[in-house]
Design a protein around this motif. Sequence first.
Motif, PDB file in Angstrom:
ATOM      1  N   GLU A  27       0.832  -1.209   0.000  1.00  0.00           N
ATOM      2  CA  GLU A  27       0.000   0.000   0.000  1.00  0.00           C
ATOM      3  C   GLU A  27       0.866   1.259   0.000  1.00  0.00           C
ATOM      4  N   ASP A  28       1.890   1.274   0.834  1.00  0.00           N
ATOM      5  CA  ASP A  28       2.795   2.427   0.897  1.00  0.00           C
ATOM      6  C   ASP A  28       3.566   2.584  -0.416  1.00  0.00           C
ATOM      7  N   PHE A  29       3.967   1.460  -0.988  1.00  0.00           N
ATOM      8  CA  PHE A  29       4.677   1.468  -2.261  1.00  0.00           C
ATOM      9  C   PHE A  29       3.806   2.059  -3.362  1.00  0.00           C
ATOM     10  N   ASN A  30       2.555   1.626  -3.443  1.00  0.00           N
ATOM     11  CA  ASN A  30       1.640   2.181  -4.451  1.00  0.00           C
ATOM     12  C   ASN A  30       1.465   3.681  -4.278  1.00  0.00           C
ATOM     13  N   TYR A  31       1.353   4.124  -3.044  1.00  0.00           N
ATOM     14  CA  TYR A  31       1.166   5.552  -2.768  1.00  0.00           C
ATOM     15  C   TYR A  31       2.359   6.372  -3.277  1.00  0.00           C
ATOM     16  N   ILE A  32       3.573   5.947  -2.949  1.00  0.00           N
ATOM     17  CA  ILE A  32       4.746   6.725  -3.363  1.00  0.00           C
ATOM     18  C   ILE A  32       4.955   6.648  -4.876  1.00  0.00           C
ATOM     19  N   CYS A  33       4.594   5.513  -5.490  1.00  0.00           N
ATOM     20  CA  CYS A  33       4.711   5.400  -6.948  1.00  0.00           C
ATOM     21  C   CYS A  33       3.733   6.347  -7.645  1.00  0.00           C
ATOM     22  N   GLU A  34       2.525   6.467  -7.121  1.00  0.00           N
ATOM     23  CA  GLU A  34       1.562   7.419  -7.687  1.00  0.00           C
ATOM     24  C   GLU A  34       2.050   8.849  -7.496  1.00  0.00           C
ATOM     25  N   GLU A  35       2.576   9.141  -6.323  1.00  0.00           N
ATOM     26  CA  GLU A  35       3.074  10.480  -6.002  1.00  0.00           C
ATOM     27  C   GLU A  35       4.211  10.905  -6.938  1.00  0.00           C
ATOM     28  N   LYS A  36       5.062   9.966  -7.303  1.00  0.00           N
ATOM     29  CA  LYS A  36       6.226  10.274  -8.144  1.00  0.00           C
ATOM     30  C   LYS A  36       5.991   9.954  -9.618  1.00  0.00           C
ATOM     31  N   ASN A  37       4.768   9.554  -9.975  1.00  0.00           N
ATOM     32  CA  ASN A  37       4.400   9.231 -11.369  1.00  0.00           C
ATOM     33  C   ASN A  37       5.269   8.121 -11.956  1.00  0.00           C
ATOM     34  N   VAL A  38       5.427   7.046 -11.207  1.00  0.00           N
ATOM     35  CA  VAL A  38       6.186   5.888 -11.669  1.00  0.00           C
ATOM     36  C   VAL A  38       5.243   5.031 -12.522  1.00  0.00           C
ATOM     37  N   GLY A  39       5.610   4.788 -13.764  1.00  0.00           N
ATOM     38  CA  GLY A  39       4.775   4.011 -14.665  1.00  0.00           C
ATOM     39  C   GLY A  39       5.210   2.577 -14.844  1.00  0.00           C
ATOM     40  N   LEU A  40       6.111   2.092 -14.021  1.00  0.00           N
ATOM     41  CA  LEU A  40       6.645   0.733 -14.166  1.00  0.00           C
ATOM     42  C   LEU A  40       5.725  -0.298 -13.530  1.00  0.00           C
ATOM     43  N   LYS A  41       5.775  -1.510 -14.060  1.00  0.00           N
ATOM     44  CA  LYS A  41       5.023  -2.643 -13.519  1.00  0.00           C
ATOM     45  C   LYS A  41       5.973  -3.836 -13.375  1.00  0.00           C
ATOM     46  N   PHE A  42       5.716  -4.672 -12.397  1.00  0.00           N
ATOM     47  CA  PHE A  42       6.507  -5.882 -12.211  1.00  0.00           C
ATOM     48  C   PHE A  42       6.151  -6.893 -13.293  1.00  0.00           C
ATOM     49  N   LYS A  43       7.134  -7.729 -13.645  1.00  0.00           N
ATOM     50  CA  LYS A  43       6.918  -8.758 -14.654  1.00  0.00           C
ATOM     51  C   LYS A  43       6.114  -9.927 -14.088  1.00  0.00           C
ATOM     52  N   LYS A  44       6.350 -10.253 -12.848  1.00  0.00           N
ATOM     53  CA  LYS A  44       5.712 -11.427 -12.221  1.00  0.00           C
ATOM     54  C   LYS A  44       4.508 -11.011 -11.412  1.00  0.00           C
TER      55      LYS A  44
END
Length: 134
Positions: A117-134
Amino acid sequence: MGGKMKIRFVLFPIFFAVAFLFIYLACKPYTVKFSKDFYYDYESDSIFGNGDLVDIPPDIIDYACDKKFVIVRQHPKLVYIDYDCNSDYSYKAGLDENYYWLIVLKEKKVFGPMLFEDFNYICEEKNVGLKFKK
Protein backbone atom coordinates in the motif's frame (compact mmCIF):
# COMPACT_ATOMS: atom_id res chain seq x y z
CA MET A 1 34.87 -37.13 -50.51
CA GLY A 2 36.00 -39.87 -48.19
CA GLY A 3 34.03 -40.99 -45.13
CA LYS A 4 36.44 -39.37 -42.66
CA MET A 5 36.26 -36.06 -44.54
CA LYS A 6 32.43 -36.04 -44.38
CA ILE A 7 32.50 -36.68 -40.63
CA ARG A 8 34.99 -33.82 -40.07
CA PHE A 9 32.93 -31.53 -42.29
CA VAL A 10 29.82 -32.23 -40.19
CA LEU A 11 31.45 -32.29 -36.74
CA PHE A 12 33.45 -29.06 -37.11
CA PRO A 13 30.40 -26.72 -37.25
CA ILE A 14 28.78 -28.58 -34.34
CA PHE A 15 31.96 -28.30 -32.25
CA PHE A 16 32.25 -24.60 -33.12
CA ALA A 17 28.61 -23.93 -32.14
CA VAL A 18 28.99 -25.75 -28.80
CA ALA A 19 32.25 -23.91 -28.03
CA PHE A 20 30.67 -20.55 -28.89
CA LEU A 21 27.65 -21.29 -26.66
CA PHE A 22 29.90 -22.29 -23.76
CA ILE A 23 31.98 -19.12 -24.06
CA TYR A 24 28.84 -16.97 -24.35
CA LEU A 25 27.30 -18.46 -21.21
CA ALA A 26 30.57 -18.28 -19.27
CA CYS A 27 30.93 -14.58 -20.07
CA LYS A 28 27.35 -13.68 -19.18
CA PRO A 29 27.38 -10.60 -16.93
CA TYR A 30 26.61 -11.14 -13.27
CA THR A 31 25.32 -7.60 -12.83
CA VAL A 32 22.62 -5.41 -14.35
CA LYS A 33 23.51 -1.74 -14.33
CA PHE A 34 20.55 0.62 -13.73
CA SER A 35 22.66 3.79 -13.73
CA LYS A 36 26.21 4.78 -12.89
CA ASP A 37 25.21 4.65 -9.22
CA PHE A 38 23.04 1.52 -8.90
CA TYR A 39 23.31 -2.07 -10.09
CA TYR A 40 21.80 -5.50 -9.39
CA ASP A 41 24.25 -8.29 -8.51
CA TYR A 42 23.04 -11.80 -9.39
CA GLU A 43 25.50 -13.59 -7.13
CA SER A 44 24.49 -11.83 -3.92
CA ASP A 45 20.91 -11.20 -5.13
CA SER A 46 21.21 -7.61 -3.91
CA ILE A 47 21.09 -4.10 -5.32
CA PHE A 48 24.17 -2.01 -4.71
CA GLY A 49 24.69 1.70 -5.01
CA ASN A 50 26.40 4.81 -3.73
CA GLY A 51 29.86 3.43 -3.05
CA ASP A 52 29.13 -0.29 -3.34
CA LEU A 53 27.07 -0.46 -0.17
CA VAL A 54 24.04 -2.74 -0.30
CA ASP A 55 20.92 -0.67 -0.72
CA ILE A 56 18.50 -3.58 -1.05
CA PRO A 57 19.54 -6.86 0.56
CA PRO A 58 18.51 -10.36 -0.64
CA ASP A 59 16.18 -11.91 -1.84
CA ILE A 60 15.15 -9.83 -4.83
CA ILE A 61 12.03 -11.48 -6.28
CA ASP A 62 11.40 -9.08 -9.17
CA TYR A 63 12.42 -5.67 -10.45
CA ALA A 64 11.67 -3.32 -13.31
CA CYS A 65 13.49 -0.19 -14.39
CA ASP A 66 13.56 2.70 -16.82
CA LYS A 67 15.79 5.79 -17.04
CA LYS A 68 14.15 7.42 -14.00
CA PHE A 69 13.18 4.67 -11.57
CA VAL A 70 13.81 1.13 -10.35
CA ILE A 71 11.03 -0.74 -8.56
CA VAL A 72 11.88 -3.84 -6.54
CA ARG A 73 9.91 -6.63 -4.86
CA GLN A 74 11.93 -8.27 -2.10
CA HIS A 75 11.47 -11.07 0.42
CA PRO A 76 14.06 -10.52 3.17
CA LYS A 77 16.50 -13.30 3.94
CA LEU A 78 17.12 -14.36 7.52
CA VAL A 79 20.85 -14.90 6.99
CA TYR A 80 22.81 -12.27 5.14
CA ILE A 81 26.08 -12.56 3.29
CA ASP A 82 28.93 -10.60 4.85
CA TYR A 83 28.67 -7.10 3.36
CA ASP A 84 28.02 -3.53 4.39
CA CYS A 85 24.48 -2.12 4.27
CA ASN A 86 23.57 1.53 3.83
CA SER A 87 21.30 1.52 6.87
CA ASP A 88 19.36 -0.58 9.31
CA TYR A 89 16.14 -1.71 7.70
CA SER A 90 12.84 -2.00 9.53
CA TYR A 91 10.61 -4.80 8.27
CA LYS A 92 7.51 -3.74 10.21
CA ALA A 93 5.34 -6.71 9.18
CA GLY A 94 8.05 -9.30 9.94
CA LEU A 95 10.27 -11.35 7.67
CA ASP A 96 7.48 -13.49 6.18
CA GLU A 97 6.12 -10.67 3.99
CA ASN A 98 7.17 -9.29 0.63
CA TYR A 99 8.47 -5.72 0.71
CA TYR A 100 8.72 -3.10 -2.00
CA TRP A 101 11.36 -0.54 -2.83
CA LEU A 102 11.64 2.46 -5.11
CA ILE A 103 14.94 3.89 -6.34
CA VAL A 104 14.79 7.39 -7.84
CA LEU A 105 17.90 7.31 -10.03
CA LYS A 106 18.42 11.06 -10.59
CA GLU A 107 18.05 11.86 -6.90
CA LYS A 108 20.06 8.78 -5.84
CA LYS A 109 17.37 8.02 -3.26
CA VAL A 110 16.16 4.65 -2.08
CA PHE A 111 12.71 4.32 -0.50
CA GLY A 112 11.92 1.14 1.38
CA PRO A 113 11.31 -1.38 2.64
CA MET A 114 7.59 -0.67 2.30
CA LEU A 115 4.43 -2.70 2.30
CA PHE A 116 2.46 -2.77 -0.95
CA GLU A 117 0.00 0.00 0.00
CA ASP A 118 2.79 2.43 0.90
CA PHE A 119 4.68 1.47 -2.26
CA ASN A 120 1.64 2.18 -4.45
CA TYR A 121 1.17 5.55 -2.77
CA ILE A 122 4.75 6.73 -3.36
CA CYS A 123 4.71 5.40 -6.95
CA GLU A 124 1.56 7.42 -7.69
CA GLU A 125 3.07 10.48 -6.00
CA LYS A 126 6.23 10.27 -8.14
CA ASN A 127 4.40 9.23 -11.37
CA VAL A 128 6.19 5.89 -11.67
CA GLY A 129 4.77 4.01 -14.67
CA LEU A 130 6.65 0.73 -14.17
CA LYS A 131 5.02 -2.64 -13.52
CA PHE A 132 6.51 -5.88 -12.21
CA LYS A 133 6.92 -8.76 -14.65
CA LYS A 134 5.71 -11.43 -12.22
